[in-house]
Design a protein around this motif. Structure first.
Motif, PDB file in Angstrom:
ATOM      1  N   SER A 149      45.516  13.588 -11.190  1.00 10.57           N
ATOM      2  CA  SER A 149      46.292  12.343 -11.233  1.00 10.57           C
ATOM      3  C   SER A 149      46.486  11.856 -12.659  1.00 10.57           C
ATOM      4  O   SER A 149      45.567  11.916 -13.486  1.00 10.57           O
ATOM      5  CB  SER A 149      45.591  11.242 -10.433  1.00 10.57           C
ATOM      6  N   ASP A 150      47.685  11.368 -12.929  1.00 10.14           N
ATOM      7  CA  ASP A 150      47.957  10.662 -14.173  1.00 10.14           C
ATOM      8  C   ASP A 150      47.738   9.162 -13.938  1.00 10.14           C
ATOM      9  O   ASP A 150      47.549   8.715 -12.803  1.00 10.14           O
ATOM     10  CB  ASP A 150      49.395  10.915 -14.636  1.00 10.14           C
ATOM     11  N   PHE A 151      47.793   8.413 -15.021  1.00  7.87           N
ATOM     12  CA  PHE A 151      47.556   6.970 -14.953  1.00  7.87           C
ATOM     13  C   PHE A 151      48.462   6.327 -13.904  1.00  7.87           C
ATOM     14  O   PHE A 151      48.010   5.552 -13.058  1.00  7.87           O
ATOM     15  CB  PHE A 151      47.809   6.357 -16.336  1.00  7.87           C
ATOM     16  N   GLN A 152      49.738   6.658 -13.935  1.00 12.27           N
ATOM     17  CA  GLN A 152      50.699   6.019 -13.040  1.00 12.27           C
ATOM     18  C   GLN A 152      50.545   6.454 -11.580  1.00 12.27           C
ATOM     19  O   GLN A 152      51.132   5.853 -10.697  1.00 12.27           O
ATOM     20  CB  GLN A 152      52.135   6.282 -13.507  1.00 12.27           C
ATOM     21  N   ASP A 153      49.742   7.495 -11.325  1.00  5.55           N
ATOM     22  CA  ASP A 153      49.477   7.912  -9.944  1.00  5.55           C
ATOM     23  C   ASP A 153      48.406   7.037  -9.297  1.00  5.55           C
ATOM     24  O   ASP A 153      48.309   6.983  -8.063  1.00  5.55           O
ATOM     25  CB  ASP A 153      49.023   9.370  -9.910  1.00  5.55           C
ATOM     26  N   ILE A 154      47.596   6.386 -10.109  1.00  6.11           N
ATOM     27  CA  ILE A 154      46.500   5.564  -9.595  1.00  6.11           C
ATOM     28  C   ILE A 154      46.756   4.080  -9.831  1.00  6.11           C
ATOM     29  O   ILE A 154      46.554   3.252  -8.939  1.00  6.11           O
ATOM     30  CB  ILE A 154      45.162   5.974 -10.245  1.00  6.11           C
ATOM     31  N   PHE A 155      47.233   3.745 -11.031  1.00  9.46           N
ATOM     32  CA  PHE A 155      47.457   2.344 -11.398  1.00  9.46           C
ATOM     33  C   PHE A 155      48.943   2.042 -11.525  1.00  9.46           C
ATOM     34  O   PHE A 155      49.748   2.921 -11.830  1.00  9.46           O
ATOM     35  CB  PHE A 155      46.758   2.028 -12.730  1.00  9.46           C
ATOM     36  N   ASP A 156      49.273   0.777 -11.292  1.00 12.23           N
ATOM     37  CA  ASP A 156      50.643   0.293 -11.460  1.00 12.23           C
ATOM     38  C   ASP A 156      50.905   0.163 -12.961  1.00 12.23           C
ATOM     39  O   ASP A 156      50.545  -0.847 -13.579  1.00 12.23           O
ATOM     40  CB  ASP A 156      50.792  -1.054 -10.753  1.00 12.23           C
ATOM     41  N   VAL A 157      51.528   1.180 -13.543  1.00 15.15           N
ATOM     42  CA  VAL A 157      51.645   1.242 -15.007  1.00 15.15           C
ATOM     43  C   VAL A 157      52.546   0.135 -15.552  1.00 15.15           C
ATOM     44  O   VAL A 157      52.272  -0.421 -16.628  1.00 15.15           O
ATOM     45  CB  VAL A 157      52.137   2.643 -15.451  1.00 15.15           C
ATOM     46  N   ASP A 158      53.614  -0.210 -14.842  1.00 15.05           N
ATOM     47  CA  ASP A 158      54.509  -1.270 -15.332  1.00 15.05           C
ATOM     48  C   ASP A 158      53.798  -2.622 -15.337  1.00 15.05           C
ATOM     49  O   ASP A 158      53.959  -3.422 -16.265  1.00 15.05           O
ATOM     50  CB  ASP A 158      55.774  -1.334 -14.474  1.00 15.05           C
ATOM     51  N   HIS A 159      53.011  -2.881 -14.303  1.00 13.09           N
ATOM     52  CA  HIS A 159      52.237  -4.127 -14.267  1.00 13.09           C
ATOM     53  C   HIS A 159      51.196  -4.128 -15.384  1.00 13.09           C
ATOM     54  O   HIS A 159      50.963  -5.174 -16.018  1.00 13.09           O
ATOM     55  CB  HIS A 159      51.551  -4.274 -12.914  1.00 13.09           C
ATOM     56  N   PHE A 160      50.563  -2.995 -15.619  1.00 14.05           N
ATOM     57  CA  PHE A 160      49.559  -2.884 -16.686  1.00 14.05           C
ATOM     58  C   PHE A 160      50.166  -3.270 -18.031  1.00 14.05           C
ATOM     59  O   PHE A 160      49.583  -4.054 -18.793  1.00 14.05           O
ATOM     60  CB  PHE A 160      49.038  -1.447 -16.721  1.00 14.05           C
ATOM     61  N   ILE A 161      51.345  -2.761 -18.317  1.00  8.29           N
ATOM     62  CA  ILE A 161      51.993  -3.035 -19.606  1.00  8.29           C
ATOM     63  C   ILE A 161      52.456  -4.483 -19.682  1.00  8.29           C
ATOM     64  O   ILE A 161      52.190  -5.186 -20.669  1.00  8.29           O
ATOM     65  CB  ILE A 161      53.176  -2.068 -19.819  1.00  8.29           C
ATOM     66  N   SER A 162      53.144  -4.947 -18.645  1.00  7.36           N
ATOM     67  CA  SER A 162      53.732  -6.296 -18.700  1.00  7.36           C
ATOM     68  C   SER A 162      52.675  -7.392 -18.648  1.00  7.36           C
ATOM     69  O   SER A 162      52.842  -8.456 -19.252  1.00  7.36           O
ATOM     70  CB  SER A 162      54.728  -6.481 -17.551  1.00  7.36           C
ATOM     71  N   SER A 163      51.573  -7.154 -17.947  1.00 13.48           N
ATOM     72  CA  SER A 163      50.547  -8.193 -17.821  1.00 13.48           C
ATOM     73  C   SER A 163      49.788  -8.421 -19.117  1.00 13.48           C
ATOM     74  O   SER A 163      49.110  -9.438 -19.271  1.00 13.48           O
ATOM     75  CB  SER A 163      49.557  -7.818 -16.713  1.00 13.48           C
ATOM     76  N   LEU A 164      49.900  -7.480 -20.059  1.00 12.27           N
ATOM     77  CA  LEU A 164      49.190  -7.599 -21.335  1.00 12.27           C
ATOM     78  C   LEU A 164      50.143  -7.762 -22.512  1.00 12.27           C
ATOM     79  O   LEU A 164      49.731  -7.606 -23.662  1.00 12.27           O
ATOM     80  CB  LEU A 164      48.300  -6.364 -21.548  1.00 12.27           C
TER      81      LEU A 164
END
Length: 426
Positions: A149-164
């Motif tokens: 798995s890559d990061f985006q397969d487990i975590f919501d990558v767009d939310h990760f970026i925008s929330s920070l």
């Protein structure tokens, strides 16, 4: 003649009155015109004032918005009698955001899901403190779990970026020019020193970033101290862990379904039974294992001896157990739950991978608490088909169920136990 003259004078008198009347009416008209003109001028003035005020407020709002981007850099050069000298110490470090990019930080996480999760929180805090652009972290694909798995397969990558966005700049990949440099090996790679304080990154890693433009940290487990750090860094770690690292919609939806199914049958307890093969190999704890199982775990350890990161090579299983450093066995877990007075009819959800020794090792636990369930019992095979070969994604499901449980009981003080406890407190 006298009458005619008198008549003419009367006429003239009337005409004089009429002329005077005309003159008086004209004067009133002129005064009205002047009044209307003055009123119109006043109205124009008020409209002009209103428009000017509106424009001024618009400019102020725009300046405030721009100040969020340019403010720190703009104001940084202004002298202030209240500003301390620009000297870095561990005690006066501040996380007031300065939009100055000190190049790019690439990180490769190692370990299981929750070990990587904790490491991501550390790397975001480090990137924030150094004012560097963080590239979305790479996840471990080569360890025991062998999860591709890559990061985006487990975590919501767009939310990760925008929330920070207001804390640190995060990109999904390097800009093309720098990406080509990395492909040609033109970057600096190193493992940070374990349990380092923030001054280590300021004094050792930041100069490397300025020199090489791209620095790759290829180990991230426990590379930042837990304590003795500025409060702002600790807050940012919590923000990343509990707000920014949100699982993908597919994982979240399936986790909610498991929780709903359990709730239909009343309260439930999550037992994080950390008794998988990798745990026993890592810890060297083999109490209750057959000779064949002990040999298998030992062979696995020998295979890992070549790994320079595996620090503890030879382990005395009984000594480690006496020191309280082994996970509870399934049999011991049953004793502890009984001693805690847990209702034997409560649902017990096993949050774990494959238990080493299989059903044989779960026999005592099942006898004491017959209402044992796992995600494999609660979901259709077709629902788990996508996750079957992705152990980190399966662990994410267990994490979500653990958060929502009425009771959470870990049998080992490892990464998941710590992160889930912190998340539940949050």
């Amino acid at each position: 003649m006298c009458k005619l003259k008198e008549s003419n004078e009367k006429i003239k008198g009337k005409e004089g009155n009429w002329v005077r009347g005309m003159k008086f009416s004209g004067e009133v008209g002129v005064e009205n015109t002047k009044f209307l003109t003055a009123s119109h001028a006043n109205l124009k003035l008020w409209i002009l004032r209103a428009i000017t005020t509106l424009l001024l407020w618009t400019c102020i709002i725009q300046l405030v918005a721009l100040g969020k981007v340019w403010g720190p850099n703009l104001l940084k050069s202004w002298p202030s009698c209240s500003s301390p000298p620009d000297v870095y110490t561990e005690s006066n470090v501040s996380l007031t955001r300065v939009y100055k990019n000190n190049d790019y930080l690439v990180v490769s996480c190692n370990g299981g899901l929750n070990q990587m999760r904790a490491a991501i929180c550390d790397m975001v805090a480090i990137a924030r403190h150094l004012n560097v652009t963080l590239i979305v972290p790479e996840l471990d694909k080569t360890s025991f779990w062998a999860d591709p798995s890559d990061f985006q397969d487990i975590f919501d990558v767009d939310h990760f970026i925008s929330s920070l966005w207001d804390e640190v700049r995060i990109l999904k990949e390097l800009p093309p020019r720098l990406k080509r440099k990395v492909e040609l090996g033109m970057f600096y790679k190193l493992p940070p020193i374990s349990w380092s304080n923030i001054s280590y990154y300021h004094q050792k890693i930041l100069p490397l970033l300025k020199k090489h433009k791209v620095v790759h940290l290829n180990r991230t487990d426990a590379r930042l101290a837990d304590n003795g750090l500025p409060f702002e860094i600790q807050k940012l770690r919590c923000r990343v862990n509990f707000l920014s690292l949100r699982f993908t919609a597919r994982i979240e939806e399936l986790g909610r379904k498991v929780v709903r199914t359990l709730r239909q049958n009343g309260p439930f307890l999550v037992l994080h039974l950390r008794y998988e093969m990798d745990m026993l190999s890592f810890s060297g704890c083999t109490r209750g294992c057959s000779n064949k199982e002990v040999d298998k775990v030992t062979r696995m350890r020998k295979h890992l001896y070549a790994n320079p990161w595996w620090k503890e090579k030879a382990i005395d299983s009984e000594l480690k157990r006496r020191e309280g450093l082994c996970p509870l066995t399934p049999e011991e877990a049953a004793l502890v739950l009984t001693a805690l007075g847990i209702d034997q009819n409560v649902q017990i959800y096993i949050a774990a991978g494959e238990i080493y020794g299989g059903e044989r090792r779960l026999r005592h636990l099942a006898a004491a608490f017959p209402n044992i369930v796992r995600k494999e019992n609660l979901l259709e095979p077709s629902e788990l088909l996508f996750f079957r070969d992705y152990l980190s994604q399966m662990a994410a499901l267990d994490y979500l169920v653990s958060l929502e449980s009425d009771f959470f009981v870990p049998t080992y003080d490892g990464n998941m136990a710590k992160v889930v406890e912190g998340h539940r407190r949050f």
